[in-house]
Motif scaffolding. Structure first.
Motif, PDB file in Angstrom:
ATOM      1  N   HIS A 372       0.836  -1.203   0.000  1.00  0.00           N
ATOM      2  CA  HIS A 372       0.000   0.000   0.000  1.00  0.00           C
ATOM      3  C   HIS A 372       0.876   1.261   0.000  1.00  0.00           C
ATOM      4  CE1 HIS A 372      -3.485   2.555   1.206  1.00  0.00           C
ATOM      5  NE2 HIS A 372      -2.532   3.227   1.829  1.00  0.00           N
ATOM      6  N   GLU A 373       1.829   1.307   0.918  1.00  0.00           N
ATOM      7  CA  GLU A 373       2.673   2.511   1.022  1.00  0.00           C
ATOM      8  C   GLU A 373       3.513   2.707  -0.233  1.00  0.00           C
ATOM      9  OE1 GLU A 373       1.894   4.603   3.161  1.00  0.00           O
ATOM     10  OE2 GLU A 373       0.694   3.244   4.366  1.00  0.00           O
ATOM     11  N   HIS A 376       1.713   4.578  -2.838  1.00  0.00           N
ATOM     12  CA  HIS A 376       1.824   6.043  -2.721  1.00  0.00           C
ATOM     13  C   HIS A 376       3.161   6.515  -3.292  1.00  0.00           C
ATOM     14  CE1 HIS A 376      -1.766   6.618  -0.332  1.00  0.00           C
ATOM     15  NE2 HIS A 376      -1.331   5.875   0.675  1.00  0.00           N
TER      16      HIS A 376
HETATM   17 ZN    ZN Z   1      -2.470   5.225   2.233  1.00  0.00          ZN
END
Ligand code: ZN
Ligand code: X8Z
Length: 606
Positions: A372-373, A376
């Motif tokens: 997830h990170e 980004h």
């Molecule tokens: Zn996030």
């Protein structure tokens, strides 16, 4: 004769038109040039000031030392500088003036000018003192939240320790202690939250927003009512399935803990997550045990594996500085400082300085979160290109930013992908329905939490001025209504259980981002599976597929210079819809109805 007069008139008109057009074009060009000059200067300063502000903020999150306010003081000063610039009356006036002639400007100029005003609304110079007070209050709240020393039986524990207990412990007494310990932090955050609510509302009211919730929602180009309607629609669509999951979980949990009575509302400390937002560890799928596979790896492997996945799709390796400057692993138990224990990704300079703050240990939670990170991080890197001005180096909308990394996390947990990585032996026979159930206990269960408990609480908080002596009561009313959960005993107003959730404090009025991101991620995943991979969406392997990488990169590259609705339509052929998510989990309905046959349902049929 007549003809030639007409002809002549035509020529004159044409000539005049040409002249007019040229004149108009010259005029537009002149205005566009002034806007370019303004924006070039703005973007440059915005970037410079943000570098200082982000660095200061980063330090307050990775090193929290009790009694040492050095980082906090420096951060407040840096945030004030940023606020002074973004909220400056001169900038507001310029952007407003230019926008009055928006039909003469290019779309990307209009977008930037609107972004200038949007950022200004959070920090108007006309309310300088208020903004200053808010900045100080925000820093204090974050320090209290992440400087908190969680204790069980008088012994300090980390949030990773608490999560491990909630995930695995069968002794009810120990579970309750861990859960209660995780909620202690809220007590000290309550007055701060009430203060922040007022300060946040008042600042954005300066530029005409009704309240802070409306302000945050407006970033999607939507009204509060439109957002609430959309959230309720998605929640309603997933509700029949959630109701089955809720019934299933009540009975299975009671069985697991050896409780004879099956409660109507699930006691919060029975669930494997501090807020009941993810129930997936309730189910084990024979043959697929990611947690035990990851025990043979170390924390660094988890993050590196995330990078390998993105690289396999054609994304670049992460910059060296990512590895040098990120703060990826838990603070040592004997550290003299605390750090923010919630995962985040940072775009320090709106260019190549990207960092992540995590507390990775080798388990499935952090495996998913790392993907997830990195989503980004790769989004940041993708839109940091000359076509995207600094002001628009953001997601197509905030939900996109959350969705793409979460999608990669989901893809990285599907069986063919894990077989490919040797996380499970090739050819492992598994129960596919159980796998789908496990996924639903994560993705479907999250919807009532995000669209309901969290978003409705924040809507009440900001738009309806929820009285501070009702914070906890309201929180648990919503948790009962949406999630079907309850605390084991009455939790009075000395507590502030909502404030134990990071986002309530430091990512205010934005949690619906995640709800939308889950809907969006299934929509994008559905497209990738069917149209690029030609694989069943339940059993894909993205690994190494450059077409998939290209598709994701094309969504990321334009950042906020793209219109999020158009982009979605262009890329997936549909408007934002829960259809793909519903289709994905549809096979579970029958299965759960059979499992739940004869069981008492305690959530209304709706
Ligand atoms: Zn996030
Ligand atoms: O907060 C997050 C991310 C932040 S970048 C880790 N998430 C939500 C949460 O933990 O509550 C991811 C999904 C839900």
């Amino acid at each position: 004769m007549k003809k030639s007069i007409l002809l002549l008139a035509g020529v004159i008109t044409l000539f005049a038109c040409g002249n007019d057009k040229e004149h108009q074009e010259n005029e537009n060009k002149a205005i566009q040039d002034s806007v370019t000059a303004f924006l070039t200067d703005y973007n440059k300063k915005y970037q410079e000031i943000n570098i200082v502000a982000n660095e200061a903020s980063w330090l307050t999150q990775i090193r929290i030392v009790e009694g040492d306010s050095t980082n906090a003081v420096a951060n407040n000063k840096a945030q004030e500088e940023l606020a002074k610039f973004t909220g400056s009356t001169a900038n507001i006036e310029m952007a407003t003036k230019f926008l009055k002639q928006q039909d003469k400007l290019t779309p990307i100029q209009v977008k930037q000018l609107k972004a200038v005003l949007y950022k200004a609304a959070n920090n108007p110079e006309t309310l300088q003192d208020l903004v200053k007070t808010r900045i100080k209050a925000e820093t204090e709240q974050t320090e209290k939240l992440f400087g908190f020393d969680f204790k069980i039986d008088g012994k300090s524990v980390s949030t990773n320790d608490i999560d491990a207990i909630l995930a695995h412990e069968k002794n009810m007494g120990k579970r309750l202690k861990a859960w209660e310990s995780s909620k202690e932090v809220g007590k000290g955050l309550k007055s701060g939250l009430a203060g922040l609510r007022d300060l946040r509302n008042k600042t954005v009211q300066g530029l005409g927003y009704k309240d802070y919730f409306e302000y945050q929602v407006s970033d999607y180009g939507m009204s509060t009512q439109e957002m609430i309607d959309m959230l309720q629609k998605f929640n309603k669509e997933l509700y029949p399935l959630f109701r089955e999951l809720h019934t299933y979980a009540r009975y299975e949990l009671a069985k697991k803990y050896g409780e004879k009575n099956v409660p109507d509302l699930i006691p919060a400390h029975w669930l494997p997550n501090r807020w009941g937002q993810d129930w997936s560890s309730l189910v084990e799928v024979e043959g697929i045990n990611l947690d035990s596979a990851l025990k043979t790896k170390d924390a660094e492997w988890i993050v590196k594996q995330g990078e390998r996945f993105y690289v396999s799709l054609g994304f670049p390796e992460l910059p060296k500085s990512f590895w040098e400057k990120s703060d990826l692993y838990p603070a040592p138990a004997d550290a003299k400082y605390k750090k923010n224990n919630h995962a985040s990704a940072w775009h320090m300079d709106y260019d190549q300085d990207v960092r992540s703050l995590m507390s990775v240990i080798p388990n499935s939670e952090w495996y998913e979160t790392s993907h997830h990170e990195l989503g980004h991080i790769y989004y940041y890197l993708s839109y940091s290109n000359p076509d995207v001005p600094v002001l628009l180096r953001e997601g197509a909308n905030r939900a996109y930013h959350e969705a793409l990394g979460s999608m990669m996390g989901m893809a990285a947990m599907q069986k063919p992908f894990m077989e490919n990585l040797d996380l499970i032996p090739k050819g492992t026979k598994t129960d596919e329905m159980k796998s789908l159930l496990k996924e639903a206990l994560n993705y479907v269960v999250f919807i009532p939490f995000s669209t309901g408990t969290m978003s409705m609480f924040e809507h009440d908080l900001y738009s309806n001025n929820l009285p501070v002596d009702q914070f906890n009561k309201r929180w648990w009313e919503l948790a009962a209504k949406y999630q079907g959960i309850a605390p084991s005993k009455e939790r009075g107003e000395e507590y502030c259980d909502a404030a134990t959730k990071t986002h309530i404090n430091d990512d205010a009025a934005q949690y619906y981002d995640y709800a939308l991101s889950f809907v969006l991620l299934f929509q994008v995943h559905d497209h990738i599976s069917k149209n690029i991979l030609h694989q069943d969406p339940h059993a894909t392997n993205y690994y190494g597929n450059k077409e998939v990488g290209k598709f994701i990169a094309e969504i990321m590259k334009p950042g906020a210079s793209a219109d999020w609705r158009k982009l979605l339509k262009e890329k997936t052929g549909s408007d934002l819809s829960a259809k793909a998510m519903l289709d994905y989990f549809a096979p579970l309905m029958d299965y759960l109805k059979k499992e739940n046959a004869g069981r008492k349902y305690t959530l209304p049929e709706m």
